[in-house]
Motif scaffolding. Structure first.
Motif, PDB file in Angstrom:
ATOM      1  N   ASP A 278       4.696 -24.892  49.131  1.00 52.34           N
ATOM      2  CA  ASP A 278       5.933 -25.441  49.667  1.00 52.34           C
ATOM      3  C   ASP A 278       7.166 -24.916  48.920  1.00 52.34           C
ATOM      4  O   ASP A 278       7.975 -25.713  48.410  1.00 52.34           O
ATOM      5  CB  ASP A 278       5.912 -26.980  49.606  1.00 52.34           C
ATOM      6  N   PRO A 279       7.319 -23.592  48.831  1.00 48.82           N
ATOM      7  CA  PRO A 279       8.438 -23.050  48.054  1.00 48.82           C
ATOM      8  C   PRO A 279       9.758 -23.302  48.788  1.00 48.82           C
ATOM      9  O   PRO A 279       9.792 -23.390  50.010  1.00 48.82           O
ATOM     10  CB  PRO A 279       8.138 -21.547  48.013  1.00 48.82           C
ATOM     11  N   ASP A 280      10.833 -23.437  48.025  1.00 53.75           N
ATOM     12  CA  ASP A 280      12.138 -23.476  48.707  1.00 53.75           C
ATOM     13  C   ASP A 280      12.610 -22.043  48.927  1.00 53.75           C
ATOM     14  O   ASP A 280      11.989 -21.081  48.460  1.00 53.75           O
ATOM     15  CB  ASP A 280      13.153 -24.329  47.954  1.00 53.75           C
ATOM     16  N   ALA A 281      13.712 -21.897  49.657  1.00 52.47           N
ATOM     17  CA  ALA A 281      14.139 -20.566  50.094  1.00 52.47           C
ATOM     18  C   ALA A 281      14.367 -19.623  48.919  1.00 52.47           C
ATOM     19  O   ALA A 281      14.004 -18.443  48.956  1.00 52.47           O
ATOM     20  CB  ALA A 281      15.396 -20.674  50.952  1.00 52.47           C
ATOM     21  N   SER A 282      14.938 -20.150  47.820  1.00 49.44           N
ATOM     22  CA  SER A 282      15.301 -19.243  46.723  1.00 49.44           C
ATOM     23  C   SER A 282      14.042 -18.753  46.003  1.00 49.44           C
ATOM     24  O   SER A 282      13.946 -17.582  45.628  1.00 49.44           O
ATOM     25  CB  SER A 282      16.246 -19.955  45.758  1.00 49.44           C
ATOM     26  N   GLU A 283      13.061 -19.649  45.821  1.00 47.75           N
ATOM     27  CA  GLU A 283      11.813 -19.213  45.180  1.00 47.75           C
ATOM     28  C   GLU A 283      11.152 -18.102  45.971  1.00 47.75           C
ATOM     29  O   GLU A 283      10.736 -17.079  45.418  1.00 47.75           O
ATOM     30  CB  GLU A 283      10.838 -20.405  45.085  1.00 47.75           C
ATOM     31  N   LEU A 284      11.088 -18.334  47.270  1.00 44.54           N
ATOM     32  CA  LEU A 284      10.434 -17.339  48.112  1.00 44.54           C
ATOM     33  C   LEU A 284      11.204 -16.024  48.094  1.00 44.54           C
ATOM     34  O   LEU A 284      10.606 -14.936  48.026  1.00 44.54           O
ATOM     35  CB  LEU A 284      10.327 -17.887  49.544  1.00 44.54           C
ATOM     36  N   ALA A 285      12.530 -16.120  48.135  1.00 50.30           N
ATOM     37  CA  ALA A 285      13.358 -14.916  48.122  1.00 50.30           C
ATOM     38  C   ALA A 285      13.125 -14.123  46.832  1.00 50.30           C
ATOM     39  O   ALA A 285      13.040 -12.890  46.831  1.00 50.30           O
ATOM     40  CB  ALA A 285      14.834 -15.298  48.254  1.00 50.30           C
ATOM     41  N   HIS A 286      12.997 -14.862  45.737  1.00 52.18           N
ATOM     42  CA  HIS A 286      12.746 -14.240  44.434  1.00 52.18           C
ATOM     43  C   HIS A 286      11.448 -13.427  44.475  1.00 52.18           C
ATOM     44  O   HIS A 286      11.415 -12.248  44.108  1.00 52.18           O
ATOM     45  CB  HIS A 286      12.673 -15.367  43.388  1.00 52.18           C
ATOM     46  N   VAL A 287      10.387 -14.052  44.968  1.00 51.94           N
ATOM     47  CA  VAL A 287       9.095 -13.364  45.047  1.00 51.94           C
ATOM     48  C   VAL A 287       9.173 -12.205  46.033  1.00 51.94           C
ATOM     49  O   VAL A 287       8.635 -11.123  45.788  1.00 51.94           O
ATOM     50  CB  VAL A 287       7.989 -14.368  45.463  1.00 51.94           C
ATOM     51  N   ALA A 288       9.860 -12.428  47.159  1.00 49.54           N
ATOM     52  CA  ALA A 288       9.976 -11.382  48.175  1.00 49.54           C
ATOM     53  C   ALA A 288      10.637 -10.144  47.596  1.00 49.54           C
ATOM     54  O   ALA A 288      10.235  -9.011  47.868  1.00 49.54           O
ATOM     55  CB  ALA A 288      10.777 -11.900  49.371  1.00 49.54           C
ATOM     56  N   ARG A 289      11.645 -10.382  46.747  1.00 49.52           N
ATOM     57  CA  ARG A 289      12.323  -9.259  46.120  1.00 49.52           C
ATOM     58  C   ARG A 289      11.375  -8.515  45.179  1.00 49.52           C
ATOM     59  O   ARG A 289      11.293  -7.295  45.189  1.00 49.52           O
ATOM     60  CB  ARG A 289      13.553  -9.751  45.364  1.00 49.52           C
ATOM     61  N   ALA A 290      10.622  -9.283  44.404  1.00 48.05           N
ATOM     62  CA  ALA A 290       9.719  -8.674  43.428  1.00 48.05           C
ATOM     63  C   ALA A 290       8.681  -7.779  44.113  1.00 48.05           C
ATOM     64  O   ALA A 290       8.306  -6.737  43.577  1.00 48.05           O
ATOM     65  CB  ALA A 290       9.018  -9.765  42.611  1.00 48.05           C
ATOM     66  N   PHE A 291       8.221  -8.203  45.324  1.00 45.31           N
ATOM     67  CA  PHE A 291       7.150  -7.433  45.976  1.00 45.31           C
ATOM     68  C   PHE A 291       7.661  -6.654  47.186  1.00 45.31           C
ATOM     69  O   PHE A 291       6.872  -6.094  47.927  1.00 45.31           O
ATOM     70  CB  PHE A 291       6.017  -8.371  46.402  1.00 45.31           C
ATOM     71  N   ASP A 292       8.952  -6.690  47.400  1.00 42.33           N
ATOM     72  CA  ASP A 292       9.549  -5.910  48.481  1.00 42.33           C
ATOM     73  C   ASP A 292       8.940  -6.282  49.842  1.00 42.33           C
ATOM     74  O   ASP A 292       8.456  -5.418  50.581  1.00 42.33           O
ATOM     75  CB  ASP A 292       9.355  -4.413  48.190  1.00 42.33           C
ATOM     76  N   LEU A 293       8.941  -7.571  50.160  1.00 42.64           N
ATOM     77  CA  LEU A 293       8.331  -8.051  51.406  1.00 42.64           C
ATOM     78  C   LEU A 293       9.315  -7.924  52.559  1.00 42.64           C
ATOM     79  O   LEU A 293      10.524  -8.024  52.374  1.00 42.64           O
ATOM     80  CB  LEU A 293       7.896  -9.512  51.245  1.00 42.64           C
ATOM     81  N   HIS A 294       8.799  -7.745  53.766  1.00 44.52           N
ATOM     82  CA  HIS A 294       9.651  -7.555  54.943  1.00 44.52           C
ATOM     83  C   HIS A 294      10.368  -8.869  55.302  1.00 44.52           C
ATOM     84  O   HIS A 294       9.728  -9.921  55.371  1.00 44.52           O
ATOM     85  CB  HIS A 294       8.795  -7.093  56.126  1.00 44.52           C
ATOM     86  N   PRO A 295      11.691  -8.797  55.527  1.00 45.50           N
ATOM     87  CA  PRO A 295      12.444 -10.045  55.780  1.00 45.50           C
ATOM     88  C   PRO A 295      11.915 -10.873  56.947  1.00 45.50           C
ATOM     89  O   PRO A 295      11.895 -12.106  56.877  1.00 45.50           O
ATOM     90  CB  PRO A 295      13.860  -9.557  56.074  1.00 45.50           C
ATOM     91  N   LEU A 296      11.469 -10.220  58.035  1.00 38.72           N
ATOM     92  CA  LEU A 296      10.966 -10.983  59.186  1.00 38.72           C
ATOM     93  C   LEU A 296       9.734 -11.804  58.802  1.00 38.72           C
ATOM     94  O   LEU A 296       9.597 -12.970  59.188  1.00 38.72           O
ATOM     95  CB  LEU A 296      10.605 -10.053  60.343  1.00 38.72           C
ATOM     96  N   ALA A 297       8.846 -11.185  58.002  1.00 38.88           N
ATOM     97  CA  ALA A 297       7.637 -11.886  57.571  1.00 38.88           C
ATOM     98  C   ALA A 297       8.002 -13.015  56.626  1.00 38.88           C
ATOM     99  O   ALA A 297       7.433 -14.116  56.687  1.00 38.88           O
ATOM    100  CB  ALA A 297       6.669 -10.903  56.915  1.00 38.88           C
ATOM    101  N   VAL A 298       8.980 -12.763  55.750  1.00 43.65           N
ATOM    102  CA  VAL A 298       9.397 -13.800  54.800  1.00 43.65           C
ATOM    103  C   VAL A 298       9.983 -14.989  55.560  1.00 43.65           C
ATOM    104  O   VAL A 298       9.702 -16.152  55.252  1.00 43.65           O
ATOM    105  CB  VAL A 298      10.417 -13.224  53.797  1.00 43.65           C
ATOM    106  N   GLU A 299      10.783 -14.687  56.577  1.00 44.09           N
ATOM    107  CA  GLU A 299      11.339 -15.745  57.418  1.00 44.09           C
ATOM    108  C   GLU A 299      10.220 -16.588  58.045  1.00 44.09           C
ATOM    109  O   GLU A 299      10.270 -17.823  58.033  1.00 44.09           O
ATOM    110  CB  GLU A 299      12.184 -15.099  58.523  1.00 44.09           C
ATOM    111  N   ASP A 300       9.214 -15.903  58.579  1.00 41.64           N
ATOM    112  CA  ASP A 300       8.060 -16.606  59.161  1.00 41.64           C
ATOM    113  C   ASP A 300       7.387 -17.501  58.121  1.00 41.64           C
ATOM    114  O   ASP A 300       6.999 -18.636  58.417  1.00 41.64           O
ATOM    115  CB  ASP A 300       7.018 -15.597  59.684  1.00 41.64           C
ATOM    116  N   ALA A 301       7.235 -16.947  56.904  1.00 42.72           N
ATOM    117  CA  ALA A 301       6.529 -17.685  55.863  1.00 42.72           C
ATOM    118  C   ALA A 301       7.340 -18.898  55.418  1.00 42.72           C
ATOM    119  O   ALA A 301       6.796 -19.936  55.026  1.00 42.72           O
ATOM    120  CB  ALA A 301       6.249 -16.772  54.671  1.00 42.72           C
ATOM    121  N   GLN A 302       8.664 -18.776  55.468  1.00 43.67           N
ATOM    122  CA  GLN A 302       9.522 -19.904  55.093  1.00 43.67           C
ATOM    123  C   GLN A 302       9.446 -21.000  56.165  1.00 43.67           C
ATOM    124  O   GLN A 302       9.338 -22.186  55.875  1.00 43.67           O
ATOM    125  CB  GLN A 302      10.981 -19.410  54.967  1.00 43.67           C
ATOM    126  N   ASP A 303       9.466 -20.526  57.378  1.00 48.49           N
ATOM    127  CA  ASP A 303       9.524 -21.377  58.565  1.00 48.49           C
ATOM    128  C   ASP A 303       8.241 -22.194  58.748  1.00 48.49           C
ATOM    129  O   ASP A 303       8.276 -23.371  59.118  1.00 48.49           O
ATOM    130  CB  ASP A 303       9.705 -20.425  59.766  1.00 48.49           C
TER     131      ASP A 303
END
Lengths: 324, 324, 324, 324, 324
Positions: free
Chosen positions: B41-66
């Motif tokens: 249950d990460p909040d948006a900033s935690e997920l964004a932090h990890v996404a940056r570290a692993f260079d994840l695709h924004p659309l997928a990150v959005e899905d994962a947040q949602d």
């Protein structure tokens, strides 16, 4: 428990009947020989022992131990892994029971792991040993007789269920008042269990029948096509029976409701017969000073006649309308 | 929240248990190492932090947040994105709850984002860390243990629902008068929720099981085949239960209607018993001058006898017809 | 029993009518000749004799002896094996009976093995012998006339069933009270039997119609396309009839229930007509000292009038509400 | 009516907001520019004017004028033609309304023709203009924001219908007597309308999502995959709701029938309570000379007691049987 | 009967209107010319004459004579053979009638054989002759206008059936008591007839629309795509209507049963109102010596009041329960 382990060479059994030491057999297997090791409800150590001797894949061994798989055909390296569900019919409870046979088929061996009481394989083995021309197909021949044995049981279970459905049908459409809902439900449940054993088996058998499974020679394909046809027939039986049961259930529900309504109508019509005479009695029970009939000599008889007549009239009317 | 982040090297964990700085870990990852970062249950900033570290695709990150996706397996460049629905059974309400796990799988890392209370992954992690031979499959191993954990929960939810259906069945076919419609409806709803989690997962797992997903080695295919088989079994369970519930509902409706009709028939038949005696009383209440019975010494007794006799006669008749 | 065996050369029969020695015929068959051997309910030895003469595959011969197959088209080496189910309608019982024709088609011969009374092939044979241009297609021509003959019977059975369904329909929607449930059930059963004969035949015929069956020249494809189209039409008929029967059954159930409810309402309303007069009679049967009407000269007439009036009033009310 | 026409260059709008002369815009379009011309309920001449400017295929233009198409994606030379159905929910009538958006997508232009009140595209346009990185995908970006906007509306309609189904469900299973049949029917109708908008759209979106539509770059595929996933979710919602409604309808029918039967039983049982006291009154209304009770001092009280007692006894009996 | 036969050259008709000698026309056909010969319900000799002139395949000619085919597209050598079913709606009987158009399409000719009253082709011919640009597509243009004409009729039949279904719906959900079962059944039958005309046509049209039918230029594909889309729309209409009718039938059955139960309840409740006053009358009709009320001056009024009061009380009770 290792039930039997045998080595076949050039169409003949070359080892004594009954259990034998698997590793020993394995070591003495020559080129072109075929080993068939049969286990029944083995415990973990027995299975592990055999798995070691034939170098079986741990995931498949786990599945074979667990005995809670869908019918399937899989490849682990050079070894085929085939899962068959066995079915048998327990007359006492009108129930279909389920077991499982897991088969490991290598280049020169077949390991069969049987769970539950269904489809004992000793007659499969003797029929195999009696057919030299079949035995020359090697492991495919062993695979074939086992599949054949299992599907034979499907057919006999289907026949039993067909008899049950015929009975239910006769009961539903008989003139008697019957309670068939629960039995229909149970039969549908048995059919659904049977469907889960039969349907997923069609695809593996089709693959064997078209000869595109590595390790199973194309020469054996006609034999598997034969088994696949039998499974298709059973599958059709299952579908047909299920549909018939659905229709029978609807007919049953309609029939029950009709019979109950008939009863109600008869009771009501019967009661209605008495209503008019009661009114007549009420009329002559009135206390008016001037009621000529009361003083008649045959007044009483007249009243009874009136009552009987009106009831008879109604009865005739109701009969004509089909209400009584 | 980052629940745990670990680096695995040659089959062993090389970082301490518990949360760690992701970017730091990432930087220190060597060749052949595998990172598993678990979020809950990460909040948006935690997920964004990890996404940056692993260079994840924004659309997928959005899905994962949602966290409102269907199960699916997609490729974004070199990264796989797998969505799993988690299910768990809440006994208190007989309800199936739904959560989600979103997985990002790269060449040397797995990021798992878990939503909801279902399928905690710590035991998946410990079972992974205990199986050195599995860990050598790299990211596929991590993916496998997570899928395995989720599907295990499917199985336990299916088992709970099977118990519920058995109870409903027993209730429907018991001799008591029961109200099962609402419960059957709720169960159908739960099954339909379950179906939406399970069915779309079959195709991604089949793809993983046939080894044609880039980045997942063919050596790991048997492991996914195993999971796919379990999902197929669960899917069959769901279908079977749904069909059984439909049949049970029809049987229930028929049964209720039959019981109610039975009641009506008994009441009507009972009332009809009294109709004839009432007529007789009416007859002897008539005021005719000439009614011989009225003057009889035992006229009254005669009338009561007549009443009792007619009622008894009707009672016998109704019993024989099964109306009482 | 060998019914007929003939050799066809350049579009003409060159052997006498009636049974002949198969081996002898076989020996005298020249290049481009076509042999057609027809058997009817052969015993095992007759069939074995023919099988030897034409070198037929034992598995197919077993199937042909057994006569309990699904429609199918299979290749055994250079020989095609086609199974057709024959259907015929027995008027006396409104029943569809099932037989089987098994065909072995080689490069220069056709062996037909017919079981049961359906689809006698002598008119197929005479129509073949009358069409020189067709005969030039060799074995495909023989295959065609047999398929054509069988499918013709499907059409006539479908027509009979259509008549039956029309009758059921007329009965269900007539104003009379009819009992159609059992007949609908029997028709559904016949349709399901027919479906099992017709549906699996579509695929083999499609294969013959596209000309990709080795041994059957592409020139004969249009003939088989013609037969395949007829089978598709019959298959559609079967589906349509089955759906109509389902709807008719529901309509029947609804109608029966409506009629029964109508009866009940009329009986109840009729009885209710008498209830108010009975009350009035009761009132004037009361023993009060002071009841002015009792002493009226026309009190009795007044009471009867009151009763008649109230009953008439209720009758009018019930008529208006559609209850009587 | 031309609602807006804009030219986008390097991620920015380079023409003023609001309608503009299309031919003029077209002439001034440079390399890499993207034109988006938006029409709303255009009349034939407006559409013809735009069609001339962009050289659109007459058949597609006719379809776009007509606005009575299924969702589809077609190629006319270098131009794509995409039909989307718009949906919106009218609260006042619980109704789903349908409109249409027809899109022409060329190498450097998008013409959108919107019919009906659904899915106004101005917010799609502003969200597009705000996302520079998206705009770089050219015409695919425009296509994406429009699809996204339409599918967003599907989701909100699905949410509204879900609320409606929840209400129906609550009503069906409430203890009150409700009339839900008509509402369930209407909801099923709305769902069937929705299904016709949503289902055929899945295939075009899948094609866009896999990047195999010429003219739509593979780089835009993830965006369309996103939309396709949303459509799949909506499609699943529709199917689930439809099944739930079917079950709810059956439950409703059963419930209504049960409640009505309950009423009948209570009325009948209530009437039956009075039948026995009436008989007793009849008995003591008989005119026998010798009826000892008649002369008793408390005979009347005894009779009343008898009546009260018998009624109370029956009442207790009926209560115990659950009939009252 | 040959209705019209024309030769088209460079987009214009070059032969006079009305029937003409076919062989003569055929002889004078030049390169690039297109002949369209239209027959209506021809007898065998007329058809044979035309068949000889265009060298048509005997099997196809037989089919065209017979006019009892499924919609299909077949190749006989260089000639295409297309079967279309025509549909028209007979208002007087609310019935859908079926005819057939058989088309032979060669390199430079189209022979249309129309059976039954549906889809007269003269307006198709005039619309063709008015569209020069279409005529340049040669035989494909002729094929297109005929398909278009037939499908247009499908649409109008679908619209008529939609109106019928709307009427049935309004009737089912109206407050009046209606008998819709038979009408729903008839509509389902019409829909099933329509389905058999429309569904099998989809596949041939799709093949024409993708341009992979030899002899039909790819340039004509968009025209057939247009027709194919219309057929898909009609097919969807048919499916939707069929589902709506099924739901409407269930709603109708439920409604009828509810109304009948309502009637019964009202009659029973009405009768129950009279039961208590009757008991009271019975009580005061008893012959006890000691009954104080009998001697009261207003005893009679008291009794009547008691009766009226109890009836009113019950009436109020029943109203409150919704039973009256």
């Amino acid at each position: 428990m290792i039930v039997d382990a045998a080595c076949y060479r050039e169409g003949h059994r070359v080892s004594p009947a009954g259990p034998a030491d698997v590793e020993d057999l394995r070591r003495r297997t020559g080129d072109g020989d075929v080993l068939w090791v049969g286990l029944h409800d083995p415990d973990a150590s027995e299975l592990a022992h055999v798995a070691r001797a034939f170098d079986l894949h741990p995931l498949a061994v786990e599945d074979a131990q667990d005995a809670h798989q869908r019918p399937k055909l899989e490849r682990y390296g050079d070894t085929l892994f085939l899962v068959l569900k066995t079915l048998w019919y327990v007359d006492a409870e009108d129930a279909v029971e389920t077991g499982e046979i897991d088969l490991f088929v290598g280049a020169d061996f077949v390991v069969s792991v049987r769970h539950g009481a269904g489809a004992p394989l000793d007659d499969a083995r003797s029929s195999l040993e009696a057919r030299e021309e079949l035995l020359r197909h090697g492991t495919a021949a062993v695979l074939h007789v086992i599949c054949d044995r299992v599907v034979e049981e499907y057919q006999s279970v289907a026949a039993e269920l067909m008899t049950d459905v015929d009975e239910v049908e006769a009961s539903v459409f008989s003139d008697e008042r019957t309670q068939d809902a629960a039995r229909i439900y149970v039969l549908k449940r048995e059919l659904s269990e049977m469907r889960r054993a039969v349907m997923p088996l069609r695809e593996p058998l089709r693959r064997l029948a078209t000869g595109d499974v590595p390790g199973i020679g194309a020469g054996a394909a006609p034999y598997f096509r034969d088994v696949a046809d039998q499974v298709d027939l059973v599958a059709e039986d299952v579908e047909t029976l299920d549909e018939l049961l659905s229709t029978a259930f609807d007919a049953h529900a309609t029939r029950i409701s009709m019979q109950q309504n008939d009863d109600m109508r008869k009771i009501s019509a019967g009661a209605a017969l008495v209503v008019v005479p009661t009114l007549i009695a009420g009329v002559y029970g009135m206390n008016f000073t001037h009621m000529p009939e009361l003083a008649w000599r045959f007044g009483y008889a007249w009243a009874l006649l009136l009552m009987g007549g009106s009831a008879a009239g109604l009865w005739w009317l109701f009969k004509r309308s089909g209400w009584l």
